[in-house]
Design a protein around this motif. Structure first.
Motif, PDB file in Angstrom:
ATOM      1  N   MET A  56      56.981-110.731  33.261  1.00 16.70           N
ATOM      2  CA  MET A  56      55.562-110.421  33.079  1.00 16.70           C
ATOM      3  C   MET A  56      55.367-108.924  32.885  1.00 16.70           C
ATOM      4  O   MET A  56      54.617-108.482  32.007  1.00 16.70           O
ATOM      5  CB  MET A  56      54.792-110.899  34.315  1.00 16.70           C
ATOM      6  N   MET A  57      56.049-108.125  33.692  1.00 11.99           N
ATOM      7  CA  MET A  57      55.909-106.676  33.611  1.00 11.99           C
ATOM      8  C   MET A  57      56.440-106.142  32.274  1.00 11.99           C
ATOM      9  O   MET A  57      55.896-105.186  31.717  1.00 11.99           O
ATOM     10  CB  MET A  57      56.658-106.010  34.763  1.00 11.99           C
ATOM     11  N   ALA A  58      57.515-106.748  31.772  1.00  9.48           N
ATOM     12  CA  ALA A  58      58.098-106.292  30.511  1.00  9.48           C
ATOM     13  C   ALA A  58      57.158-106.535  29.335  1.00  9.48           C
ATOM     14  O   ALA A  58      57.272-105.871  28.297  1.00  9.48           O
ATOM     15  CB  ALA A  58      59.435-106.983  30.270  1.00  9.48           C
ATOM     16  N   GLN A  59      56.219-107.473  29.471  1.00 10.72           N
ATOM     17  CA  GLN A  59      55.262-107.750  28.403  1.00 10.72           C
ATOM     18  C   GLN A  59      54.181-106.683  28.296  1.00 10.72           C
ATOM     19  O   GLN A  59      53.481-106.598  27.292  1.00 10.72           O
ATOM     20  CB  GLN A  59      54.565-109.087  28.652  1.00 10.72           C
ATOM     21  N   ILE A  60      54.014-105.884  29.339  1.00 10.61           N
ATOM     22  CA  ILE A  60      52.849-105.016  29.434  1.00 10.61           C
ATOM     23  C   ILE A  60      52.902-103.895  28.404  1.00 10.61           C
ATOM     24  O   ILE A  60      53.845-103.118  28.341  1.00 10.61           O
ATOM     25  CB  ILE A  60      52.732-104.407  30.844  1.00 10.61           C
ATOM     26  N   ASP A  61      51.873-103.846  27.591  1.00 11.86           N
ATOM     27  CA  ASP A  61      51.629-102.685  26.750  1.00 11.86           C
ATOM     28  C   ASP A  61      50.768-101.752  27.595  1.00 11.86           C
ATOM     29  O   ASP A  61      49.617-102.062  27.903  1.00 11.86           O
ATOM     30  CB  ASP A  61      50.907-103.108  25.469  1.00 11.86           C
ATOM     31  N   PHE A  62      51.324-100.612  27.982  1.00  5.51           N
ATOM     32  CA  PHE A  62      50.661 -99.800  29.001  1.00  5.51           C
ATOM     33  C   PHE A  62      49.345 -99.195  28.539  1.00  5.51           C
ATOM     34  O   PHE A  62      48.573 -98.697  29.359  1.00  5.51           O
ATOM     35  CB  PHE A  62      51.622 -98.730  29.514  1.00  5.51           C
ATOM     36  N   SER A  63      49.071 -99.256  27.259  1.00  5.47           N
ATOM     37  CA  SER A  63      47.745 -98.841  26.805  1.00  5.47           C
ATOM     38  C   SER A  63      46.677 -99.802  27.295  1.00  5.47           C
ATOM     39  O   SER A  63      45.514 -99.433  27.472  1.00  5.47           O
ATOM     40  CB  SER A  63      47.712 -98.756  25.282  1.00  5.47           C
ATOM     41  N   SER A  64      47.093-101.066  27.566  1.00  7.95           N
ATOM     42  CA  SER A  64      46.131-102.059  28.062  1.00  7.95           C
ATOM     43  C   SER A  64      45.679-101.732  29.471  1.00  7.95           C
ATOM     44  O   SER A  64      44.574-102.100  29.877  1.00  7.95           O
ATOM     45  CB  SER A  64      46.743-103.462  28.019  1.00  7.95           C
ATOM     46  N   ILE A  65      46.532-101.034  30.242  1.00  7.81           N
ATOM     47  CA  ILE A  65      46.137-100.627  31.589  1.00  7.81           C
ATOM     48  C   ILE A  65      45.042 -99.573  31.513  1.00  7.81           C
ATOM     49  O   ILE A  65      44.048 -99.615  32.244  1.00  7.81           O
ATOM     50  CB  ILE A  65      47.348-100.088  32.361  1.00  7.81           C
ATOM     51  N   THR A 144      46.066-107.976  34.462  1.00  3.29           N
ATOM     52  CA  THR A 144      46.495-108.623  35.703  1.00  3.29           C
ATOM     53  C   THR A 144      47.094-107.603  36.652  1.00  3.29           C
ATOM     54  O   THR A 144      46.844-107.629  37.867  1.00  3.29           O
ATOM     55  CB  THR A 144      47.523-109.731  35.411  1.00  3.29           C
ATOM     56  N   LEU A 145      47.893-106.686  36.113  1.00  2.00           N
ATOM     57  CA  LEU A 145      48.487-105.648  36.935  1.00  2.00           C
ATOM     58  C   LEU A 145      47.422-104.788  37.598  1.00  2.00           C
ATOM     59  O   LEU A 145      47.509-104.466  38.790  1.00  2.00           O
ATOM     60  CB  LEU A 145      49.412-104.767  36.091  1.00  2.00           C
ATOM     61  N   VAL A 146      46.392-104.428  36.852  1.00  2.00           N
ATOM     62  CA  VAL A 146      45.306-103.620  37.415  1.00  2.00           C
ATOM     63  C   VAL A 146      44.590-104.383  38.514  1.00  2.00           C
ATOM     64  O   VAL A 146      44.310-103.842  39.601  1.00  2.00           O
ATOM     65  CB  VAL A 146      44.314-103.212  36.306  1.00  2.00           C
ATOM     66  N   GLN A 147      44.294-105.649  38.271  1.00  2.00           N
ATOM     67  CA  GLN A 147      43.608-106.467  39.274  1.00  2.00           C
ATOM     68  C   GLN A 147      44.415-106.548  40.573  1.00  2.00           C
ATOM     69  O   GLN A 147      43.882-106.376  41.666  1.00  2.00           O
ATOM     70  CB  GLN A 147      43.368-107.868  38.725  1.00  2.00           C
ATOM     71  N   VAL A 148      45.715-106.824  40.439  1.00  2.00           N
ATOM     72  CA  VAL A 148      46.566-106.959  41.614  1.00  2.00           C
ATOM     73  C   VAL A 148      46.711-105.624  42.336  1.00  2.00           C
ATOM     74  O   VAL A 148      46.675-105.566  43.573  1.00  2.00           O
ATOM     75  CB  VAL A 148      47.952-107.510  41.216  1.00  2.00           C
ATOM     76  N   SER A 149      46.864-104.542  41.583  1.00  4.48           N
ATOM     77  CA  SER A 149      47.054-103.224  42.201  1.00  4.48           C
ATOM     78  C   SER A 149      45.839-102.809  43.022  1.00  4.48           C
ATOM     79  O   SER A 149      45.970-102.313  44.148  1.00  4.48           O
ATOM     80  CB  SER A 149      47.352-102.179  41.123  1.00  4.48           C
ATOM     81  N   ILE A 150      44.653-103.019  42.468  1.00  7.22           N
ATOM     82  CA  ILE A 150      43.431-102.661  43.203  1.00  7.22           C
ATOM     83  C   ILE A 150      43.284-103.533  44.446  1.00  7.22           C
ATOM     84  O   ILE A 150      42.916-103.050  45.525  1.00  7.22           O
ATOM     85  CB  ILE A 150      42.202-102.798  42.279  1.00  7.22           C
ATOM     86  N   ASN A 151      43.595-104.813  44.316  1.00  6.28           N
ATOM     87  CA  ASN A 151      43.524-105.697  45.476  1.00  6.28           C
ATOM     88  C   ASN A 151      44.505-105.273  46.563  1.00  6.28           C
ATOM     89  O   ASN A 151      44.209-105.371  47.753  1.00  6.28           O
ATOM     90  CB  ASN A 151      43.810-107.141  45.057  1.00  6.28           C
ATOM     91  N   ASN A 152      45.676-104.790  46.165  1.00  3.61           N
ATOM     92  CA  ASN A 152      46.648-104.342  47.148  1.00  3.61           C
ATOM     93  C   ASN A 152      46.180-103.102  47.891  1.00  3.61           C
ATOM     94  O   ASN A 152      46.416-102.961  49.102  1.00  3.61           O
ATOM     95  CB  ASN A 152      47.999-104.057  46.471  1.00  3.61           C
ATOM     96  N   ALA A 283      41.935-113.653  36.878  1.00  2.00           N
ATOM     97  CA  ALA A 283      40.936-113.270  37.880  1.00  2.00           C
ATOM     98  C   ALA A 283      40.668-114.416  38.838  1.00  2.00           C
ATOM     99  O   ALA A 283      40.541-114.218  40.054  1.00  2.00           O
ATOM    100  CB  ALA A 283      39.640-112.838  37.190  1.00  2.00           C
ATOM    101  N   ALA A 284      40.585-115.638  38.304  1.00  2.00           N
ATOM    102  CA  ALA A 284      40.378-116.804  39.161  1.00  2.00           C
ATOM    103  C   ALA A 284      41.617-117.124  39.979  1.00  2.00           C
ATOM    104  O   ALA A 284      41.523-117.504  41.150  1.00  2.00           O
ATOM    105  CB  ALA A 284      39.990-118.007  38.308  1.00  2.00           C
ATOM    106  N   MET A 285      42.800-116.947  39.390  1.00  2.00           N
ATOM    107  CA  MET A 285      44.049-117.278  40.071  1.00  2.00           C
ATOM    108  C   MET A 285      44.329-116.356  41.253  1.00  2.00           C
ATOM    109  O   MET A 285      44.865-116.787  42.273  1.00  2.00           O
ATOM    110  CB  MET A 285      45.221-117.211  39.080  1.00  2.00           C
ATOM    111  N   ILE A 286      43.983-115.066  41.123  1.00  2.00           N
ATOM    112  CA  ILE A 286      44.241-114.121  42.215  1.00  2.00           C
ATOM    113  C   ILE A 286      43.495-114.539  43.466  1.00  2.00           C
ATOM    114  O   ILE A 286      44.035-114.534  44.576  1.00  2.00           O
ATOM    115  CB  ILE A 286      43.841-112.690  41.805  1.00  2.00           C
ATOM    116  N   GLY A 287      42.226-114.897  43.308  1.00  2.00           N
ATOM    117  CA  GLY A 287      41.447-115.311  44.467  1.00  2.00           C
ATOM    118  C   GLY A 287      41.822-116.680  44.979  1.00  2.00           C
ATOM    119  O   GLY A 287      41.749-116.943  46.178  1.00  2.00           O
ATOM    120  N   THR A 288      42.230-117.563  44.072  1.00  2.00           N
ATOM    121  CA  THR A 288      42.540-118.925  44.468  1.00  2.00           C
ATOM    122  C   THR A 288      43.841-119.008  45.260  1.00  2.00           C
ATOM    123  O   THR A 288      43.941-119.724  46.258  1.00  2.00           O
ATOM    124  CB  THR A 288      42.640-119.823  43.221  1.00  2.00           C
TER     125      THR A 288
END
Length: 343
Positions: A56-65, A144-152, A283-288
């Motif tokens: 999943m991380m290897a897919q990330i185009d860091f401009s999307s962050i 997804t990375l941004v969502q998870v990082s902020i939640n952490n 977004a729904a999966m993180i909370g679920t």
């Protein structure tokens, strides 16, 4: 989805059975693996989770962050659901079922422990496995990375106070080193590996080769890592499950209701706001889903390995994976409900 992914719930069930069997008939295996722990985090499990997350991380185009801040609605959904709704609905469902509906079957003291375990489970949004769910729903990896990082970041400061508020405890000690180590293992290391490999391989082989050959090849590790992780987890907890079959069914009922309830809130809120599916589904999966590694570790630290609280967190793992695969299927089948992503 491939044949293997299409019947992933079947493979999950088989791996759970295999894990329990390993723990019962070959106890030397979990006994040996349990020696490799730090801050109550299993290093073998951490490595397998790393294998799940790296593709999943290897897919990330860091401009999307960088661009994630331009789409605040997805962050609002996941943050509000995770911190203002989910812990309190988990407490409510646990209190309703364990204290009242199932009171003829569950003694009062044990009900208190079960409620405590549910709170520990519900107060921690998913950190690692959500990358798997995002991958299976074709989620936006960078977002997804941004969502998870902020939640952490919020988790570090909010987990303890929320747990103490809900359980009215004055001496709850949240294992900070467990949280910190989990963030390093489940986010920082695979993120760094994904970034470095992407830069090097795109430079040497080109973007087309990287996306069409390399990413497809390593994508298989996500599902394989998930199945091996389940075998290890249930080899550790198989005895607890076998000794409490009826209570496991009772515990599973409010956990399933809670999971479906939170998914409905987050997913339909995202639909109402017309959020793109690649953002709405994660977004729904993180909370679920839940940060079950932390919940299990906290339950063991606070109440003991054989406590009712620990049993609830283990049942949480048992229920979560098949149920999340079901919700992944729903998310994929309802993709047309959401706007097409702007590129």
């Amino acid at each position: 989805m491939s044949f293997f992914e299409r019947y992933l719930s079947v493979w999950v069930a088989l791996c759970i059975i295999i894990g329990v069997a390993v723990g019962q008939f070959f106890p030397v295996i979990p006994d040996t693996l349990s020696q490799f722990e730090y801050a109550q985090v299993s290093i073998p499990v951490a490595i397998l989770i790393w294998l799940m997350i790296y593709p999943m991380m290897a897919q990330i185009d860091f401009s999307s962050i960088v661009n994630a801040g331009r789409k605040p609605k997805g962050l609002i959904v996941t943050l509000v659901v995770n911190w203002l709704i989910k812990p309190f609905t988990m407490f409510f469902f646990a209190w309703l079922f364990f204290r009242y509906i199932f009171s003829p079957f569950i003694p009062g003291d044990l009900a208190t422990e079960y409620i405590a375990g549910a709170v520990l489970l519900g107060a921690a949004p998913c950190t690692a496995m959500v990358f798997v769910w995002s991958y299976l729903t074709k989620g936006n990896a960078g977002y997804t990375l941004v969502q998870v990082s902020i939640n952490n970041l919020i988790l570090i400061f909010a987990y303890g106070p929320i747990v103490m508020l809900l359980l009215r405890m004055n001496n709850v000690v949240v294992p900070f080193d467990t949280i910190f180590l989990s963030i390093v293992l489940f986010i920082i290391i695979p993120l760094a590996a994904g970034y470095i490999s992407r830069v090097i391989l795109v430079k040497r082989k080109g973007l087309q080769w990287f996306e069409n050959v390399y990413l497809k090849a390593i994508g298989k590790f996500t599902v394989i890592g998930l199945l091996l992780t389940l075998i290890i987890i249930f080899s550790f907890q198989g005895e607890v499950i076998i000794e409490n079959p009826f209570h496991i069914v009772l515990i599973a009922i409010p956990l399933i209701i809670q999971t479906l309830f939170i998914f409905i809130i987050a997913y339909f809120w995202a639909k109402k706001w017309r959020i793109e599916h690649s953002v709405a589904a994660p977004a729904a999966m993180i909370g679920t889903s839940n940060f079950f590694e932390l919940a299990v570790a906290a339950a063991i630290a606070l109440f003991g390995l054989h406590s009712g609280a620990t049993l609830v967190t283990v049942v949480g793992v048992l229920v979560e994976v098949p149920l999340m695969l079901f919700l992944v299927r729903i998310a994929n089948q309802t993709r047309h409900w959401f706007p097409i992503e702007n590129t």
